[in-house]
Design an enzyme around this catalytic site. Structure first.
Site, PDB file in Angstrom:
ATOM      1  N   THR A  74      11.386  29.573 -12.658  1.00 21.48           N
ATOM      2  CA  THR A  74      10.454  30.227 -11.723  1.00 21.48           C
ATOM      3  C   THR A  74      10.337  29.439 -10.423  1.00 21.48           C
ATOM      4  OG1 THR A  74       8.597  29.115 -12.789  1.00 21.48           O
ATOM      5  CG2 THR A  74       9.060  31.362 -13.497  1.00 21.48           C
ATOM      6  N   ASN A 125      14.062  23.439 -13.519  1.00 18.47           N
ATOM      7  CA  ASN A 125      15.192  24.227 -14.058  1.00 18.47           C
ATOM      8  C   ASN A 125      15.400  25.518 -13.270  1.00 18.47           C
ATOM      9  OD1 ASN A 125      13.094  25.841 -14.877  1.00 18.47           O
ATOM     10  ND2 ASN A 125      13.694  25.934 -17.029  1.00 18.47           N
ATOM     11  N   VAL A 138      13.035  20.552 -18.777  1.00 20.35           N
ATOM     12  CA  VAL A 138      12.294  19.440 -19.394  1.00 20.35           C
ATOM     13  C   VAL A 138      12.260  19.507 -20.913  1.00 20.35           C
ATOM     14  CG1 VAL A 138      10.840  18.960 -17.392  1.00 20.35           C
ATOM     15  CG2 VAL A 138      10.056  20.630 -19.106  1.00 20.35           C
ATOM     16  N   TYR A 179       1.786  30.284 -24.307  1.00 18.39           N
ATOM     17  CA  TYR A 179       1.317  29.435 -23.205  1.00 18.39           C
ATOM     18  C   TYR A 179       0.032  28.707 -23.604  1.00 18.39           C
ATOM     19  CZ  TYR A 179       0.122  28.259 -18.326  1.00 18.39           C
ATOM     20  OH  TYR A 179      -0.201  27.609 -17.149  1.00 18.39           O
TER      21      TYR A 179
END
Ligand code: UDP
Length: 344
Positions: free
Chosen positions: A56, A53, A78, A166
């Protein structure tokens, strides 16, 4: 083309080379690890479907591959499903911002990337009968209370801090992988990746290796968060990818997570000292406030990877740093694209 016909054991037939050609989906393929992996897979003669995407990831990382007949790129997030109208042999699910400042910038999206991204990779694997790799992380151990960390250490993770999006996202992804394997027989592989560095890192990603090298090359102060006594184990990118490929190629192994990292352990201050010496920089050290929930130590126990995969890292920190510094020196990454074998 010729390079595709020479296997390790010598010349292989064109028919065999074609037979071994796989279609490999790489999510996060325009990122640091992903772009190195795209390059490897193309050079091995496989077809690569790269999804990213570009949050980063960077198109510059994959620019050398865009004209390759076996490479296709889709700008895709995703967290949305990606049903592909082709047969797929392997999926590497690497998509997710991995640097703390980047993954903390939009924590809800990070959590969704980890969890929904894993779900979508697993659904694709199930539909295609593909082997699927999950890029898990040493962050599943949180701020560990034992060192080194073996795979059966359950971790010490805060569900409520800035790293939780995360850490908990990656933990939940491991759970999904476990459950798809258990309920659907999905062919899974999970690596817990420890800090990795090397050429092709984004100089602005905010991590310690990239920050220190960028700062040292400009003679700017090196920013030490906290005392600098916290430790990390740094794995050179080539070593890491060798481990991941060995894990994906291994047959008949338990589908449990495997640590992939370099067990050499360094304090942040020791890393700063090495970067200063290797760059011959005049930078000073600047001590800043410690970041919340920063793990105090991190060092992989790689016994599983050594015995299951016959793998161990080979590149010493100083050698890897020299290669990374050279990459940063060549225009801070702007003029050193990865190379692939010429398109035939
Ligand atoms: N760190 C630092 N200065 C920086 C960037 C990071 O002292 O400019 C420290 C950070 O607090 C952590 C370690 O370096 O203790 C590794 O940070 P990084 O962001 O590279 O990765 P992490 O392992 O924390 O995800």
């Amino acid at each position: 083309m010729v390079s595709q016909l020479f296997g390790k054991g010598g010349i292989v037939s064109l028919a065999r080379a074609r037979q071994q050609k796989k279609t490999i989906v790489i999510t996060g393929g325009a990122g640091f690890l992903g772009s190195h992996l795209c390059q490897r897979k193309l050079n091995q003669g496989h077809r690569v479907v790269c999804l990213d995407n570009l949050q980063t990831g960077n198109l510059d990382n994959i620019a050398p591959f865009l004209a390759h007949r076996d490479f296709s790129f889709y700008e895709h997030d995703v967290i949305k499903p990606y049903p592909l109208p082709v047969a797929v042999d392997e999926i590497y699910n690497l998509a997710c911002a991995a640097s703390p400042p980047k993954y903390q910038a939009d924590p809800v999206h990070t959590m969704m990337t980890c969890v929904i991204g894993a779900l979508n990779a697993l659904d694709l694997a199930r539909e295609k009968g593909a082997r699927v790799f999950q890029a898990s992380t040493s962050e599943v151990y949180g701020d560990p209370k034992i060192s080194p960390q073996p795979e059966d250490y359950l971790g010490n993770v805060n569900t409520f801090g800035p790293r939780a999006c995360y850490d908990e996202g990656k933990r939940a992804a491991e759970t999904l992988f476990h459950d798809y394997h258990d309920r659907h027989g999905t062919d899974i592989r999970i690596a817990r990746i420890f800090n990795t560095y090397g050429p092709q890192m984004d100089p602005a990603d905010g991590r310690v290796v990239t920050n220190f090298i960028s700062q040292a090359l400009k003679d700017d102060p090196l920013t030490i968060y906290g005392t600098g006594d916290q430790t990390r184990s740094f794995c050179y990118v080539d070593d890491l990818l060798n481990g991941i490929e060995a894990l994906m190629a291994a047959e008949g192994i338990a589908p449990t997570p495997v640590n992939i990292g370099n067990p050499g352990e360094f304090t942040v201050l020791e890393l700063a000292e090495r970067v200063l010496r290797l760059t011959q920089s005049r930078s000073q050290l600047s001590f800043l406030e410690a970041t919340e929930d920063d793990p105090k130590q991190r060092k992989p126990d790689i016994g599983e990877a050594m015995s299951k995969l016959n793998w161990a890292p080979k590149v010493a920190l100083e050698d890897g740093l020299v290669r990374t510094i050279r990459y940063f020196q060549s225009g801070l990454g702007e003029s050193a694209p990865l190379e692939v074998a010429a398109r035939s």
